[in-house]
Design a protein around this motif. Sequence first.
Motif, PDB file in Angstrom:
ATOM      1  N   GLY A 150      30.951  61.350 -21.646  1.00 46.08           N
ATOM      2  CA  GLY A 150      31.434  59.764 -22.347  1.00 46.08           C
ATOM      3  C   GLY A 150      30.306  59.285 -22.872  1.00 46.08           C
ATOM      4  O   GLY A 150      29.352  58.929 -22.051  1.00 46.08           O
ATOM      5  N   GLU A 173      31.016  63.599 -25.735  1.00 44.33           N
ATOM      6  CA  GLU A 173      31.805  62.698 -25.871  1.00 44.33           C
ATOM      7  C   GLU A 173      33.248  63.317 -26.687  1.00 44.33           C
ATOM      8  O   GLU A 173      33.073  63.977 -27.373  1.00 44.33           O
ATOM      9  CB  GLU A 173      31.497  61.535 -26.818  1.00 44.33           C
ATOM     10  CG  GLU A 173      32.051  60.591 -27.521  1.00 44.33           C
ATOM     11  CD  GLU A 173      32.970  59.704 -26.634  1.00 44.33           C
ATOM     12  OE1 GLU A 173      32.618  59.136 -25.472  1.00 44.33           O
ATOM     13  OE2 GLU A 173      34.268  59.685 -26.764  1.00 44.33           O
ATOM     14  N   ALA A 174      34.378  62.690 -26.228  1.00 45.67           N
ATOM     15  CA  ALA A 174      35.834  63.251 -26.540  1.00 45.67           C
ATOM     16  C   ALA A 174      35.869  62.891 -27.979  1.00 45.67           C
ATOM     17  O   ALA A 174      36.236  63.512 -28.981  1.00 45.67           O
ATOM     18  CB  ALA A 174      36.739  62.759 -25.777  1.00 45.67           C
ATOM     19  N   ARG A 175      35.411  61.542 -28.387  1.00 40.61           N
ATOM     20  CA  ARG A 175      35.715  61.028 -29.657  1.00 40.61           C
ATOM     21  C   ARG A 175      34.724  61.448 -30.840  1.00 40.61           C
ATOM     22  O   ARG A 175      33.803  62.050 -30.243  1.00 40.61           O
ATOM     23  CB  ARG A 175      35.739  59.458 -29.577  1.00 40.61           C
ATOM     24  CG  ARG A 175      36.811  58.771 -28.711  1.00 40.61           C
ATOM     25  CD  ARG A 175      36.632  57.341 -28.955  1.00 40.61           C
ATOM     26  NE  ARG A 175      37.954  56.608 -28.421  1.00 40.61           N
ATOM     27  CZ  ARG A 175      37.897  56.028 -27.447  1.00 40.61           C
ATOM     28  NH1 ARG A 175      36.840  55.905 -26.315  1.00 40.61           N
ATOM     29  NH2 ARG A 175      39.015  55.265 -27.108  1.00 40.61           N
ATOM     30  N   GLY A 179      30.505  54.758 -28.294  1.00 39.06           N
ATOM     31  CA  GLY A 179      30.855  53.296 -28.174  1.00 39.06           C
ATOM     32  C   GLY A 179      31.996  53.212 -27.341  1.00 39.06           C
ATOM     33  O   GLY A 179      32.123  52.186 -26.702  1.00 39.06           O
ATOM     34  N   THR A 182      33.928  49.967 -27.293  1.00 41.15           N
ATOM     35  CA  THR A 182      33.407  48.964 -28.236  1.00 41.15           C
ATOM     36  C   THR A 182      33.365  49.783 -29.691  1.00 41.15           C
ATOM     37  O   THR A 182      33.017  50.878 -29.681  1.00 41.15           O
ATOM     38  CB  THR A 182      31.902  48.906 -28.072  1.00 41.15           C
ATOM     39  OG1 THR A 182      31.015  49.754 -28.143  1.00 41.15           O
ATOM     40  CG2 THR A 182      31.592  48.112 -26.655  1.00 41.15           C
ATOM     41  N   GLY A 197      37.598  46.283 -30.306  1.00 39.61           N
ATOM     42  CA  GLY A 197      37.418  46.436 -28.833  1.00 39.61           C
ATOM     43  C   GLY A 197      36.522  45.288 -28.549  1.00 39.61           C
ATOM     44  O   GLY A 197      36.972  43.884 -28.957  1.00 39.61           O
ATOM     45  N   ALA A 199      34.097  42.452 -27.573  1.00 43.23           N
ATOM     46  CA  ALA A 199      33.376  41.232 -28.699  1.00 43.23           C
ATOM     47  C   ALA A 199      32.124  40.597 -28.117  1.00 43.23           C
ATOM     48  O   ALA A 199      31.198  40.294 -28.726  1.00 43.23           O
ATOM     49  CB  ALA A 199      34.433  40.346 -29.533  1.00 43.23           C
ATOM     50  N   SER A 377      34.219  66.309 -28.452  1.00 46.14           N
ATOM     51  CA  SER A 377      33.848  67.515 -27.271  1.00 46.14           C
ATOM     52  C   SER A 377      34.394  66.944 -26.036  1.00 46.14           C
ATOM     53  O   SER A 377      33.712  66.591 -25.278  1.00 46.14           O
ATOM     54  CB  SER A 377      32.621  67.811 -27.470  1.00 46.14           C
ATOM     55  OG  SER A 377      32.352  68.927 -26.652  1.00 46.14           O
ATOM     56  N   SER A 406      31.540  59.005 -17.042  1.00 47.87           N
ATOM     57  CA  SER A 406      31.460  57.715 -17.447  1.00 47.87           C
ATOM     58  C   SER A 406      32.955  57.251 -17.561  1.00 47.87           C
ATOM     59  O   SER A 406      33.084  56.393 -18.298  1.00 47.87           O
ATOM     60  CB  SER A 406      30.517  57.272 -18.350  1.00 47.87           C
ATOM     61  OG  SER A 406      30.980  57.798 -19.575  1.00 47.87           O
ATOM     62  N   PRO A 540      41.483  46.286 -20.993  1.00 49.62           N
ATOM     63  CA  PRO A 540      40.102  46.637 -20.902  1.00 49.62           C
ATOM     64  C   PRO A 540      39.661  47.510 -19.605  1.00 49.62           C
ATOM     65  O   PRO A 540      38.572  48.097 -19.736  1.00 49.62           O
ATOM     66  CB  PRO A 540      39.358  45.297 -20.943  1.00 49.62           C
ATOM     67  CG  PRO A 540      40.362  44.432 -20.302  1.00 49.62           C
ATOM     68  CD  PRO A 540      41.644  44.917 -20.308  1.00 49.62           C
ATOM     69  N   MET A 578      31.443  44.667 -20.929  1.00 49.17           N
ATOM     70  CA  MET A 578      30.019  45.468 -21.256  1.00 49.17           C
ATOM     71  C   MET A 578      28.998  45.245 -20.264  1.00 49.17           C
ATOM     72  O   MET A 578      28.235  46.359 -19.947  1.00 49.17           O
ATOM     73  CB  MET A 578      29.722  45.129 -22.895  1.00 49.17           C
ATOM     74  CG  MET A 578      30.887  45.530 -23.564  1.00 49.17           C
ATOM     75  SD  MET A 578      30.384  44.813 -25.406  1.00 49.17           S
ATOM     76  CE  MET A 578      30.403  43.228 -25.506  1.00 49.17           C
TER      77      MET A 578
HETATM   78  C1  LIG Z   1      40.534  45.202 -26.808  1.00 49.49           C
HETATM   79  C2  LIG Z   1      39.270  44.946 -25.800  1.00 49.49           C
HETATM   80  C3  LIG Z   1      38.407  43.934 -25.670  1.00 49.49           C
HETATM   81  C4  LIG Z   1      37.346  43.458 -25.067  1.00 49.49           C
HETATM   82  N1  LIG Z   1      36.713  42.467 -24.919  1.00 49.49           N
HETATM   83  C5  LIG Z   1      35.532  42.443 -24.050  1.00 49.49           C
HETATM   84  C6  LIG Z   1      34.572  41.471 -24.224  1.00 49.49           C
HETATM   85  O1  LIG Z   1      34.846  40.573 -25.169  1.00 49.49           O
HETATM   86  N2  LIG Z   1      33.443  41.401 -23.452  1.00 49.49           N
HETATM   87  C7  LIG Z   1      33.205  42.263 -22.852  1.00 49.49           C
HETATM   88  O2  LIG Z   1      32.094  42.444 -22.221  1.00 49.49           O
HETATM   89  N3  LIG Z   1      33.996  43.549 -22.539  1.00 49.49           N
HETATM   90  C8  LIG Z   1      35.019  43.663 -23.133  1.00 49.49           C
HETATM   91  N4  LIG Z   1      36.039  44.544 -23.263  1.00 49.49           N
HETATM   92  C9  LIG Z   1      35.554  45.701 -22.093  1.00 49.49           C
HETATM   93  C10 LIG Z   1      34.406  46.644 -22.594  1.00 49.49           C
HETATM   94  O3  LIG Z   1      34.924  47.212 -23.850  1.00 49.49           O
HETATM   95  C11 LIG Z   1      34.301  47.795 -21.638  1.00 49.49           C
HETATM   96  O4  LIG Z   1      33.929  47.075 -20.267  1.00 49.49           O
HETATM   97  C12 LIG Z   1      32.973  48.518 -21.937  1.00 49.49           C
HETATM   98  O5  LIG Z   1      33.172  48.947 -23.262  1.00 49.49           O
HETATM   99  C13 LIG Z   1      33.445  49.856 -21.105  1.00 49.49           C
HETATM  100  O6  LIG Z   1      32.364  50.921 -21.322  1.00 49.49           O
HETATM  101  P1  LIG Z   1      32.256  52.253 -20.288  1.00 49.49           P
HETATM  102  O7  LIG Z   1      31.188  53.032 -20.934  1.00 49.49           O
HETATM  103  O8  LIG Z   1      32.512  51.762 -18.715  1.00 49.49           O
HETATM  104  O9  LIG Z   1      33.759  53.068 -20.950  1.00 49.49           O
HETATM  105  P2  LIG Z   1      34.144  53.538 -22.319  1.00 49.49           P
HETATM  106  O10 LIG Z   1      33.859  52.485 -23.254  1.00 49.49           O
HETATM  107  O11 LIG Z   1      35.761  53.664 -22.149  1.00 49.49           O
HETATM  108  O12 LIG Z   1      33.583  54.719 -22.345  1.00 49.49           O
HETATM  109  C14 LIG Z   1      34.083  55.930 -21.865  1.00 49.49           C
HETATM  110  C15 LIG Z   1      33.657  57.060 -22.761  1.00 49.49           C
HETATM  111  O13 LIG Z   1      34.325  58.314 -22.304  1.00 49.49           O
HETATM  112  C16 LIG Z   1      35.038  58.880 -23.328  1.00 49.49           C
HETATM  113  N5  LIG Z   1      35.956  59.818 -22.759  1.00 49.49           N
HETATM  114  C17 LIG Z   1      36.951  59.668 -22.121  1.00 49.49           C
HETATM  115  N6  LIG Z   1      37.575  61.004 -21.611  1.00 49.49           N
HETATM  116  C18 LIG Z   1      36.642  61.955 -21.915  1.00 49.49           C
HETATM  117  C19 LIG Z   1      36.643  63.429 -21.731  1.00 49.49           C
HETATM  118  N7  LIG Z   1      37.302  63.790 -21.341  1.00 49.49           N
HETATM  119  N8  LIG Z   1      35.536  64.183 -22.316  1.00 49.49           N
HETATM  120  C20 LIG Z   1      34.443  63.529 -22.829  1.00 49.49           C
HETATM  121  N9  LIG Z   1      34.660  62.081 -22.944  1.00 49.49           N
HETATM  122  C21 LIG Z   1      35.549  61.366 -22.706  1.00 49.49           C
HETATM  123  C22 LIG Z   1      35.675  57.855 -24.058  1.00 49.49           C
HETATM  124  O14 LIG Z   1      36.026  58.196 -25.405  1.00 49.49           O
HETATM  125  C23 LIG Z   1      34.621  56.754 -24.109  1.00 49.49           C
HETATM  126  O15 LIG Z   1      33.766  56.827 -25.302  1.00 49.49           O
HETATM  127  C24 LIG Z   1      36.926  44.761 -24.020  1.00 49.49           C
HETATM  128  C25 LIG Z   1      37.566  45.981 -23.968  1.00 49.49           C
HETATM  129  C26 LIG Z   1      38.712  46.195 -25.124  1.00 49.49           C
HETATM  130  C27 LIG Z   1      39.372  47.442 -25.204  1.00 49.49           C
END
Ligand SMILES: Cc1cc2nc3c(=O)[nH]c(=O)nc-3n(C[C@H](O)[C@H](O)[C@H](O)COP(=O)(O)OP(=O)(O)OC[C@H]3O[C@@H](n4cnc5c(N)ncnc54)[C@H](O)[C@@H]3O)c2cc1C
Lengths: 601, 601
Positions: A150, A173-175, A179, A182, A197, A199, A377, A406, A540, A578
């Motif tokens: 991820g 990363e799958a996508r 990000g 985000t 996502g 902000a 991937s 992650s 989120p 974030m």
């Molecule tokens: C609409 C919205 C508004 C938000 N507003 C805020 C805000 O204003 N302020 C704030 O701080 N937070 C906000 N958030 C929350 C914030 O976006 C998240 O807390 C943060 O981005 C999470 O990061 P992460 O790395 O934990 O997870 P993610 O960002 O979900 O990262 C996980 C990654 O793993 C990848 N993945 C999943 N499955 C697989 C797999 N099988 N193989 C490979 N890759 C995979 C995904 O594609 C992704 O890229 C918001 C979220 C959303 C959706």
Amino acid sequence: MAPDSKPPSVHTIDPYRLFDSRPVFSHVATSTGPTRIVATAGQVGADEHGKVPADIDEQIALAMRNLGRCLEAAGATPTDVFKLVYYIVDYDPNNRRHTKHVKAFLNGHRPATTLVPVPALAVPEYKFEIEAYAAVRQEPLRSVEVVVVGAGLSGLKTAYDLQQAGVSCVVVEARDRVGGKTWSVDPTGQGKFVDVGAAWINDTNQSKICDLAKFLNLELVVQKTEGNMVQEDLGGGIDVFEYGGTPKGLAEKDGVENLVFIRELFEKLCQELDIQDPVGTGGQFDKMTLEEWCKKETKSETAFATVTLWTRAMLGLEPREMSALYFLNYCKSGGGLLQMRSDFKHGGQHLRFIRGTQSMSIELAKLLTPGTVVLNSPVRRISQSPEGIYVSAGRGDFKCQRVVVSVPTPLYKEITFEPPLPEAKVEIGKNNVLGYTLKVLVMYSEPWWRKAGLVGAVMSFVGPITTCRDTSNDEKGEYSLTCFTNGDFGRKMSLLPQKERYNAILEHIKRMFGKYVAVQDPIAITEHEWSKDQWAQGCPCPASPPGIMTKYDRELRTAHGKVHFVGTETAYEWKGYMDGAVRSGERGAKEVIAALGKAKL
Amino acid sequence: MAPDSKPPSVHTIDPYRLFDSRPVFSHVATSTGPTRIVATAGQVGADEHGKVPADIDEQIALAMRNLGRCLEAAGATPTDVFKLVYYIVDYDPNNRRHTKHVKAFLNGHRPATTLVPVPALAVPEYKFEIEAYAAVRQEPLRSVEVVVVGAGLSGLKTAYDLQQAGVSCVVVEARDRVGGKTWSVDPTGQGKFVDVGAAWINDTNQSKICDLAKFLNLELVVQKTEGNMVQEDLGGGIDVFEYGGTPKGLAEKDGVENLVFIRELFEKLCQELDIQDPVGTGGQFDKMTLEEWCKKETKSETAFATVTLWTRAMLGLEPREMSALYFLNYCKSGGGLLQMRSDFKHGGQHLRFIRGTQSMSIELAKLLTPGTVVLNSPVRRISQSPEGIYVSAGRGDFKCQRVVVSVPTPLYKEITFEPPLPEAKVEIGKNNVLGYTLKVLVMYSEPWWRKAGLVGAVMSFVGPITTCRDTSNDEKGEYSLTCFTNGDFGRKMSLLPQKERYNAILEHIKRMFGKYVAVQDPIAITEHEWSKDQWAQGCPCPASPPGIMTKYDRELRTAHGKVHFVGTETAYEWKGYMDGAVRSGERGAKEVIAALGKAKL
Ligand SMILES: Cc1cc2nc3c(=O)[nH]c(=O)nc-3n(C[C@H](O)[C@H](O)[C@H](O)COP(=O)(O)OP(=O)(O)OC[C@H]3O[C@@H](n4cnc5c(N)ncnc54)[C@H](O)[C@@H]3O)c2cc1C
Ligand SMILES: Cc1cc2nc3c(=O)[nH]c(=O)nc-3n(C[C@H](O)[C@H](O)[C@H](O)COP(=O)(O)OP(=O)(O)OC[C@H]3O[C@@H](n4cnc5c(N)ncnc54)[C@H](O)[C@@H]3O)c2cc1C
């Protein structure tokens, strides 16, 4: 961001002396280089519940969408397709209804195809079926010390810290982009980014994300807080109050008092928790839903509508869907309800990124050793064996000593773990619910709401918009309202076709602002439905229903053999944000560095 | 024995937000890692002669069996299948007849599938057709000094001797197990093994196999020879005589004398041959079939029935199917007819293995360098070129300096040789016939036959059982009768469904023993039809019809360029037996070691 500059995995050919097959298909298509084959079952126009629209055009559109999901699930794109077969009931050669859908799907790519008119399909309602074979380029097995699964903020931060400590790693990363949740898009193509996502951040108690933003030299803009906010009451009454204050003149008798009562009680209770031990300090609240808790404390409809607005705005969920403890602890993890809900200094929504929040991930990825991030991937299997860990992913396999996962907990089920995950992780993944939060970003040529002294924010007990904020970047001449529709409101919106959903949002904007100012027409509307996105499945942050924290919360962060777990929901501070994501990444990197016996950062 | 611990070659996915496809199929399946693609033609319910049963269920069952054969032929297993397409005539969505067959076939694996109702198939009788695409994991090209084809006793012994001499080699085997025609199964799962293939050895003149058994520390048990044997005469008359003796009271006038006459004549003639030069010492006998020879010597039906019993019991063939010389020489190779037929000291059936004969192959394989044996990997091409020999097999290709082929001669046709095999090898492979020998192993809770002083053995001129022996391991509380049905008897049995075949065997046991003792019900019945097994195609040893030995016998063992040939039928001594297999393996290793200029053993 293009995944790589390698030749495509499928090559199409128009052989000499065959009839012209343009623009729909090619007579031949071949895979090139080492590839993995992806086959889909015949995809039909049935939704996730098996429901089949009577309209054939709708069936075809749905079948194509399902096909897209299948390919994406396997890390394939439409250009990786080398063969398509259509099966069509009641085929009319003079009215090839599928052509326009398939052309839109393939967007210029022309795989080899076969069209098969058939008397019927597996189920009498099905009138169209399409199956695809795709070839996805495979890299040879790569050996690294650590594979990070991820490329969201948590995964990228883990990788960065690992590499700084001299540990070799890849981020898989799958996508097709970094990000995760985000994602900053540029709807008008003029460099005016909007965040579909995450902000907002702040520069005090969100120290980790703020440090990162500074380190990456990213320009921030302060959230506007001057002016009046529009409120829509339970009965539909519309009024204004000063931004950051308390609604006024509510329909319910003692409505404002009830609202203040529940807010203060909640704030007090949440402050009593220890985020390192929520179950030990507030276990009784894990026996009930937040709704049960609220209704036990007050009969006030306004109070309940207020609590509902919080869970919708903050988690995209209804109070009935989470344990009271979960939400108390969630708020405490961000310093308390009031701090989290605030747009002022120290609040959750104080600063924004001029180039959008994704710029953090993009810049962080650039600091990694070239070739570290592997996009498109999906990881599908993590096999621990005495000789090492094998990670199978969309673009190739890896052998490593440690893995850092992650992905959000509800997505653990998409990966086959060997040995299987322990019960706690499985149950956390299965039971935690991901909310529905949709941001509809409405761009205007000017900030018309300011003319009436409005701050551009709303809160509504009626919906479909729950809350809305001014997300303009005045310096760039970019003006927008970010309209949230969440929880049950959002889920209802999600059932509509996009056009109708946009209309409902625009109608609501008109209803709320129109009382005070002439509402202008938008120049662009943007959204991303995270709950339909298979690499998010909602947003989120997954929340726990009653009982789950009591049973499993301690095991949220424990390693499974040599596989470690990060992600915002595993953070103690700013869980779901974030900042929490970055904190969890730091923890994950530390765990792995210690386990590998490498020098500390 | 699991082929390896690598991840599976096919991964199935249930994508987010598609309808639940369990338990029948998956919406997506992908190959993983480097694989080879296997595609089958649409398989229909037609048997090897093209005959199509009218019953649709039978057609589906047959189509699935044919599909299984196709996959096996390519070294693929059902779990390697990533896509299935069914074509169904008169499809009824409310009665999906194929589902249960396909589920049984896939045993929990769920490839992507498409179901296509069609108005008709290629032939009007066909009502069901199924095609499969599979991906089989490929190892990268491996370079070794020698590739041994086949992990039966001859191949494993070759490899062992080569490695002892410091020659690097692999053994590439089509099946998912070692042992070839030795296969010991445990029908009740209690460690009570029965041999569906070879069972007996002796510890005097079968010195090579006996040395091997001792070297591997395998426990042996002496064949029981105390008591009476039951005989069933041509007219159906049932009597007993002392085990190892001569039948008595036969219906034919002078029957016993005729039997003794032909037995003594045959023994005398066979002893006159030189096994190193059978054609030089008995060429005249290669001009006639064994039947012609017998009928020339005597008009006695009993004598002919006796000769027939020998060829059935020893080769699974009828006297009309082989040259008289072949059978004379075959017997001489085991020291003579009487010695071969005997269960006493020095006889062919003196000792058995407590853990079954396959234990030899299993233990021998363990003594090879790890990674030597590659299972599930049929060899399909052996190409000799100036830079070396390329061997193409199911799980990957090899480059080597010498090849040792240990497969039975009739299976040479399954391999493409480059340059092609010389005429002699082709003709030997084409003309030698593999018999039908089926062992039906009937397990009982006690050795009830012993109550009446019976040794548990029978011989019948009527069938379906030809001969039968007590194959109990008393020490383990394991009691069984091994019933042979061979030649024409066996071929008739083979046409029956298994249940009916078992009934016919049980009926015959009742008929023969019931006269003397109360016949009990079995607790388990086991069999393996070697003639339907594509890696045996019959058993125990291919025999030559008239003329073939005269023309080609000298070339049975000659190398073809740098490709050498072993296997029990190439042995001088105990041809067709395990002892011969081991002897041929020793010869093969010696040839190769000499050719490579390595130190002798
Ligand atoms: C609409 C919205 C508004 C938000 N507003 C805020 C805000 O204003 N302020 C704030 O701080 N937070 C906000 N958030 C929350 C914030 O976006 C998240 O807390 C943060 O981005 C999470 O990061 P992460 O790395 O934990 O997870 P993610 O960002 O979900 O990262 C996980 C990654 O793993 C990848 N993945 C999943 N499955 C697989 C797999 N099988 N193989 C490979 N890759 C995979 C995904 O594609 C992704 O890229 C918001 C979220 C959303 C959706
Ligand atoms: C029912 C039965 C009863 C028997 N009874 C006795 C007995 O009591 N005593 C006795 O001594 N002998 C007996 N035999 C004979 C004995 O089993 C054989 O003589 C001996 O096992 C042969 O060994 P082999 O190595 O020559 O051939 P096999 O065991 O046939 O070995 C050849 C190997 O090559 C493999 N192969 C085939 N084609 C390919 C390909 N294209 N690529 C890769 N691999 C391939 C096969 O799967 C097999 O594993 C009996 C046999 C049978 C079937």
